[in-house]
Design a protein around this motif. Structure first.
Motif, PDB file in Angstrom:
ATOM      1  N   LYS A  49       0.834  -1.209   0.000  1.00  0.00           N
ATOM      2  CA  LYS A  49       0.000   0.000   0.000  1.00  0.00           C
ATOM      3  C   LYS A  49       0.867   1.256   0.000  1.00  0.00           C
ATOM      4  CE  LYS A  49      -3.923  -2.137   2.291  1.00  0.00           C
ATOM      5  NZ  LYS A  49      -4.599  -2.360   3.561  1.00  0.00           N
ATOM      6  N   THR A  50       1.960   1.212   0.746  1.00  0.00           N
ATOM      7  CA  THR A  50       2.868   2.356   0.792  1.00  0.00           C
ATOM      8  C   THR A  50       3.516   2.572  -0.575  1.00  0.00           C
ATOM      9  OG1 THR A  50       3.298   1.935   3.133  1.00  0.00           O
ATOM     10  CG2 THR A  50       4.859   3.353   1.978  1.00  0.00           C
ATOM     11  N   LEU A  51       3.951   1.488  -1.217  1.00  0.00           N
ATOM     12  CA  LEU A  51       4.543   1.579  -2.559  1.00  0.00           C
ATOM     13  C   LEU A  51       3.560   2.206  -3.534  1.00  0.00           C
ATOM     14  CD1 LEU A  51       6.718   0.948  -4.712  1.00  0.00           C
ATOM     15  CD2 LEU A  51       5.681  -1.338  -4.899  1.00  0.00           C
ATOM     16  N   SER A  52       2.320   1.763  -3.485  1.00  0.00           N
ATOM     17  CA  SER A  52       1.293   2.293  -4.372  1.00  0.00           C
ATOM     18  C   SER A  52       1.132   3.806  -4.179  1.00  0.00           C
ATOM     19  CB  SER A  52      -0.031   1.576  -4.119  1.00  0.00           C
ATOM     20  OG  SER A  52      -1.055   2.122  -4.918  1.00  0.00           O
ATOM     21  N   ALA A  53       1.064   4.235  -2.925  1.00  0.00           N
ATOM     22  CA  ALA A  53       0.916   5.670  -2.631  1.00  0.00           C
ATOM     23  C   ALA A  53       2.151   6.454  -3.066  1.00  0.00           C
ATOM     24  CB  ALA A  53       0.650   5.871  -1.143  1.00  0.00           C
ATOM     25  N   ILE A  54       3.329   5.901  -2.832  1.00  0.00           N
ATOM     26  CA  ILE A  54       4.569   6.584  -3.240  1.00  0.00           C
ATOM     27  C   ILE A  54       4.586   6.758  -4.754  1.00  0.00           C
ATOM     28  CG2 ILE A  54       7.074   6.297  -3.472  1.00  0.00           C
ATOM     29  CD1 ILE A  54       7.016   4.993  -0.659  1.00  0.00           C
ATOM     30  N   LYS A  55       4.284   5.723  -5.481  1.00  0.00           N
ATOM     31  CA  LYS A  55       4.343   5.794  -6.944  1.00  0.00           C
ATOM     32  C   LYS A  55       3.280   6.737  -7.519  1.00  0.00           C
ATOM     33  CE  LYS A  55       7.961   3.691  -8.140  1.00  0.00           C
ATOM     34  NZ  LYS A  55       8.952   4.440  -8.922  1.00  0.00           N
ATOM     35  N   ARG A  56       2.139   6.864  -6.834  1.00  0.00           N
ATOM     36  CA  ARG A  56       1.116   7.822  -7.265  1.00  0.00           C
ATOM     37  C   ARG A  56       1.577   9.261  -7.025  1.00  0.00           C
ATOM     38  NH1 ARG A  56      -2.486   4.725  -4.688  1.00  0.00           N
ATOM     39  NH2 ARG A  56      -2.658   6.182  -2.957  1.00  0.00           N
ATOM     40  N   GLN A  57       2.138   9.501  -5.835  1.00  0.00           N
ATOM     41  CA  GLN A  57       2.491  10.858  -5.438  1.00  0.00           C
ATOM     42  C   GLN A  57       3.891  11.286  -5.873  1.00  0.00           C
ATOM     43  OE1 GLN A  57       1.746  11.228  -1.203  1.00  0.00           O
ATOM     44  NE2 GLN A  57      -0.179  10.124  -1.375  1.00  0.00           N
ATOM     45  N   HIS A  58       4.804  10.336  -6.001  1.00  0.00           N
ATOM     46  CA  HIS A  58       6.205  10.637  -6.324  1.00  0.00           C
ATOM     47  C   HIS A  58       6.717   9.601  -7.330  1.00  0.00           C
ATOM     48  CE1 HIS A  58       6.228  13.340  -2.828  1.00  0.00           C
ATOM     49  NE2 HIS A  58       5.573  12.374  -2.203  1.00  0.00           N
ATOM     50  N   PRO A  59       6.199   9.589  -8.540  1.00  0.00           N
ATOM     51  CA  PRO A  59       6.550   8.519  -9.487  1.00  0.00           C
ATOM     52  C   PRO A  59       8.034   8.486  -9.875  1.00  0.00           C
ATOM     53  CG  PRO A  59       5.294  10.256 -10.578  1.00  0.00           C
ATOM     54  CD  PRO A  59       5.265  10.556  -9.116  1.00  0.00           C
ATOM     55  N   GLU A  60       8.726   9.594  -9.672  1.00  0.00           N
ATOM     56  CA  GLU A  60      10.131   9.660 -10.078  1.00  0.00           C
ATOM     57  C   GLU A  60      11.077   8.948  -9.109  1.00  0.00           C
ATOM     58  OE1 GLU A  60       9.639  12.647  -6.965  1.00  0.00           O
ATOM     59  OE2 GLU A  60       8.366  12.070  -8.638  1.00  0.00           O
ATOM     60  N   VAL A  61      10.655   8.715  -7.881  1.00  0.00           N
ATOM     61  CA  VAL A  61      11.529   8.116  -6.885  1.00  0.00           C
ATOM     62  C   VAL A  61      11.637   6.604  -7.110  1.00  0.00           C
ATOM     63  CG1 VAL A  61       9.831   7.658  -5.071  1.00  0.00           C
ATOM     64  CG2 VAL A  61      12.162   8.212  -4.432  1.00  0.00           C
ATOM     65  N   GLU A  62      12.824   6.059  -6.891  1.00  0.00           N
ATOM     66  CA  GLU A  62      13.027   4.618  -7.040  1.00  0.00           C
ATOM     67  C   GLU A  62      12.866   3.953  -5.675  1.00  0.00           C
ATOM     68  OE1 GLU A  62      13.148   3.060  -9.805  1.00  0.00           O
ATOM     69  OE2 GLU A  62      13.432   4.797 -11.096  1.00  0.00           O
ATOM     70  N   VAL A  63      12.225   2.782  -5.670  1.00  0.00           N
ATOM     71  CA  VAL A  63      11.923   2.080  -4.422  1.00  0.00           C
ATOM     72  C   VAL A  63      12.536   0.686  -4.459  1.00  0.00           C
ATOM     73  CG1 VAL A  63      10.093   1.228  -2.908  1.00  0.00           C
ATOM     74  CG2 VAL A  63       9.734   3.335  -4.236  1.00  0.00           C
ATOM     75  N   VAL A  64      13.328   0.385  -3.429  1.00  0.00           N
ATOM     76  CA  VAL A  64      13.879  -0.957  -3.243  1.00  0.00           C
ATOM     77  C   VAL A  64      13.115  -1.590  -2.083  1.00  0.00           C
ATOM     78  CG1 VAL A  64      15.921  -2.318  -2.639  1.00  0.00           C
ATOM     79  CG2 VAL A  64      16.164  -0.271  -4.091  1.00  0.00           C
ATOM     80  N   MET A  65      12.473  -2.704  -2.362  1.00  0.00           N
ATOM     81  CA  MET A  65      11.685  -3.402  -1.349  1.00  0.00           C
ATOM     82  C   MET A  65      12.600  -4.291  -0.514  1.00  0.00           C
ATOM     83  SD  MET A  65       8.753  -2.166  -2.228  1.00  0.00           S
ATOM     84  CE  MET A  65       7.559  -3.078  -1.245  1.00  0.00           C
ATOM     85  N   LEU A  66      12.330  -4.346   0.782  1.00  0.00           N
ATOM     86  CA  LEU A  66      13.056  -5.221   1.704  1.00  0.00           C
ATOM     87  C   LEU A  66      12.052  -6.184   2.318  1.00  0.00           C
ATOM     88  CD1 LEU A  66      15.189  -2.548   3.591  1.00  0.00           C
ATOM     89  CD2 LEU A  66      15.935  -4.036   1.734  1.00  0.00           C
ATOM     90  N   THR A  67      12.425  -7.467   2.380  1.00  0.00           N
ATOM     91  CA  THR A  67      11.512  -8.435   2.987  1.00  0.00           C
ATOM     92  C   THR A  67      12.282  -9.533   3.694  1.00  0.00           C
ATOM     93  OG1 THR A  67       9.648  -9.920   2.593  1.00  0.00           O
ATOM     94  CG2 THR A  67      11.303  -9.795   0.845  1.00  0.00           C
ATOM     95  N   ALA A  68      11.770  -9.935   4.830  1.00  0.00           N
ATOM     96  CA  ALA A  68      12.326 -11.074   5.556  1.00  0.00           C
ATOM     97  C   ALA A  68      11.572 -12.348   5.177  1.00  0.00           C
ATOM     98  CB  ALA A  68      12.235 -10.834   7.063  1.00  0.00           C
TER      99      ALA A  68
END
Length: 127
Positions: free
Chosen positions: A64-83
């Motif tokens: 959900k956070t990724l979705s909101a980030i990409k809507r509001q700040h599409p230029e930023v790159e996101v690296v997902m972290l998961t355990a």
């Protein structure tokens, strides 16, 4: 790549603080957020090159956070972290525009390389 602005979003405070210090020592400018809502608030006030985003968080999860980030700040790159190696969630996050993902705990040198690659992609897309 000194000066890369990174926002680390994770609800595990001890992990977040430790990783932020390690990245800071490598010349990155690191801010932290304890969850998705706080991250979006911070992003409304400051700009970042790369977001490090935990997938499993209480409240607003990483997808959900990724979705909101990409809507509001599409230029930023996101690296997902998961355990948790959940292939469907990883594939979904990449389809939504995440740059890449790493398993936690990530090797710091590998994470720095991933951040640098993501920052270079953002900068080349901004031109």
């Amino acid at each position: 790549m000194n000066g890369v602005r990174v926002l680390l979003i994770d609800d595990e405070g001890g992990y977040t603080d430790a990783l932020a210090k390690r990245l800071d020592r490598r010349g990155l400018s690191v801010a932290t957020a304890g969850g998705g809502a706080q991250a979006l608030e911070i992003m409304g006030q400051r700009s970042f090159d790369v977001i490090l985003l935990d997938i499993k968080m209480a409240g607003m999860d990483g997808i959900k956070t990724l979705s909101a980030i990409k809507r509001q700040h599409p230029e930023v790159e996101v690296v997902m972290l998961t355990a948790h190696a959940d292939t469907d969630i990883v594939i979904s996050s990449l389809a939504m525009g995440a740059f890449d993902y790493l398993m936690k705990p990530a090797d710091v040198e590998e994470l720095v390389r991933k951040i640098e690659d993501a920052a270079m992609k953002k900068r080349s897309n901004s031109k």
